[in-house]
Design a protein around this motif. Structure first.
Motif, PDB file in Angstrom:
ATOM      1  N   GLY A   1     -10.048   0.800   9.316  1.00 37.36           N
ATOM      2  CA  GLY A   1      -8.945   0.903  10.034  1.00 37.36           C
ATOM      3  C   GLY A   1      -7.692   1.313   8.974  1.00 37.36           C
ATOM      4  N   THR A   2      -6.694   1.233   9.596  1.00 35.47           N
ATOM      5  CA  THR A   2      -5.225   1.862   8.793  1.00 35.47           C
ATOM      6  C   THR A   2      -4.326   0.366   8.434  1.00 35.47           C
ATOM      7  N   PRO A   3      -4.112   0.470   7.149  1.00 39.94           N
ATOM      8  CA  PRO A   3      -3.230  -0.685   6.742  1.00 39.94           C
ATOM      9  C   PRO A   3      -2.537  -1.571   7.538  1.00 39.94           C
ATOM     10  N   TYR A   4      -1.522  -0.932   8.284  1.00 43.38           N
ATOM     11  CA  TYR A   4      -0.526  -1.571   9.036  1.00 43.38           C
ATOM     12  C   TYR A   4      -0.954  -2.279  10.119  1.00 43.38           C
ATOM     13  N   TYR A   5      -2.025  -1.756  10.707  1.00 43.19           N
ATOM     14  CA  TYR A   5      -2.839  -2.149  12.170  1.00 43.19           C
ATOM     15  C   TYR A   5      -4.053  -2.890  12.034  1.00 43.19           C
ATOM     16  N   VAL A   6      -4.881  -2.927  10.838  1.00 47.13           N
ATOM     17  CA  VAL A   6      -5.838  -3.581  10.892  1.00 47.13           C
ATOM     18  C   VAL A   6      -5.860  -4.994  10.975  1.00 47.13           C
ATOM     19  N   ALA A   7      -6.749  -5.546  11.707  1.00 49.13           N
ATOM     20  CA  ALA A   7      -6.798  -7.070  11.959  1.00 49.13           C
ATOM     21  C   ALA A   7      -7.061  -8.044  10.811  1.00 49.13           C
ATOM     22  N   PRO A   8      -6.596  -9.188  10.655  1.00 52.57           N
ATOM     23  CA  PRO A   8      -6.951 -10.063   9.276  1.00 52.57           C
ATOM     24  C   PRO A   8      -8.391 -10.299   9.153  1.00 52.57           C
TER      25      PRO A   8
ATOM     26  N   PRO B   1       7.159  -1.901  11.391  1.00 53.55           N
ATOM     27  CA  PRO B   1       6.019  -2.920  11.571  1.00 53.55           C
ATOM     28  C   PRO B   1       6.228  -4.232  11.238  1.00 53.55           C
ATOM     29  N   PRO B   2       5.376  -5.186  11.913  1.00 54.72           N
ATOM     30  CA  PRO B   2       5.581  -6.725  11.606  1.00 54.72           C
ATOM     31  C   PRO B   2       5.116  -7.157  10.411  1.00 54.72           C
ATOM     32  N   PHE B   3       4.362  -6.337   9.709  1.00 55.85           N
ATOM     33  CA  PHE B   3       3.765  -6.581   8.390  1.00 55.85           C
ATOM     34  C   PHE B   3       3.801  -5.476   7.708  1.00 55.85           C
ATOM     35  N   TYR B   4       4.548  -5.406   6.384  1.00 55.86           N
ATOM     36  CA  TYR B   4       4.556  -4.182   5.555  1.00 55.86           C
ATOM     37  C   TYR B   4       4.756  -4.625   4.014  1.00 55.86           C
TER      38      TYR B   4
END
Length: 274
Positions: free
Chosen positions: A169-176, A205-208
């Protein structure tokens, strides 16, 4: 490049380039239509995982075609050195290009999210998990219909309840759960869709973080916030959907089918939670 490909299609200009290959516009003289041709140099694939992705992508796209919100695959040509996939030709911009121009209205965001969830729900019903849902992989046709592309990281999980592991996946969008190295299921795609919805409405983004590791740490914390200065005009219904899609507890996270039935989606971004 395969001679059979050259015999059937006239290759035109390059319109995109990826890690392992190029995308060119091509023309089929008998059909009198333009298509997109993705050609991958098999000699550049030294990693076993990359080789498996190369083998899987045309198989998965064949399984999924046709669907109104998934890029359609028409032809596959392969020889010892290369693999070429002829697909429908989309517009020369992605959802990412639209996002960097401005935040979306709730109505507009809901229409795009519905199309994305329709595609993802369809994939999941057939046991396919995309694993790399991000704005760069979301294209548009000439009628502004959203199209999910790039199934190079996708996997087929039969029975619908099987799990997969491995960081993809890609950092901003990958699930925990992916980052934690746990087994995961098709709900990783729903998390990614939720992040995209957040970005469409907020423009951020929500997490950065300043680095990939900082972004991963923020994702793992999963502290979802709605800053007042950004979300002042965003409805409670939209925030409710975001909380249920970007939910660290996988058992409580909505499936794609459940997200499609959320009031905010059903009412095209105009509903309110009573």
């Amino acid at each position: 490049m395969c001679e059979t490909l050259k015999n059937n299609y006239q290759l035109c200009e390059e319109i995109g380039r990826g890690k392992f290959g190029t995308i060119s516009r091509c023309f089929h003289s008998i059909k009198s239509e333009f298509f997109a041709c993705k050609t991958i140099d098999k000699r550049s694939l030294t990693d076993q995982t990359d080789r498996e992705c190369l083998e899987n992508e045309p198989k998965i796209m064949t399984l999924l075609s046709p669907h109104p919100n998934i890029v359609q695959l028409f032809d596959v040509f392969e020889n010892e050195d290369s693999l070429s996939m002829v697909m429908e030709l989309c517009e020369p911009f992605t959802l990412y290009d639209k996002i960097i121009q401005r935040p979306f209205s709730e109505h507009e965001a809901s229409l795009y999210m519905k199309q994305l969830l329709e595609a993802i729900s369809y994939c999941h019903k057939l046991g396919v998990v995309h694993r790399d849902i991000k704005p760069d992989n979301l294209l548009f046709d000439s009628r502004n219909n959203l199209k999910v592309a790039d199934f190079g990281s996708a996997v087929w999980l039969p029975e619908g309840n099987c799990t997969e592991s491995g960081v993809v996946g890609t950092p901003y969008y990958v699930a925990p759960e992916v980052l934690m190295g746990r087994d995961y299921n098709d709900k990783v795609d729903v998390w990614s869709c939720g992040v995209i919805l957040y970005i469409m409405l907020a423009g951020v983004p929500p997490f950065y973080g300043e680095s990939v590791s900082e972004i991963f740490e923020a994702v793992l914390r999963g502290n979802l916030r709605f800053p007042t200065r950004i979300f002042r005009s965003v409805s409670s219904a939209a925030k409710d959907l975001l909380r249920k899609m970007i939910c660290r507890d996988v058992s409580r996270r909505l499936s794609a089918e459940q997200a499609l039935r959320h009031p905010w989606i059903l009412n095209e971004g105009t509903s309110a939670i009573e």
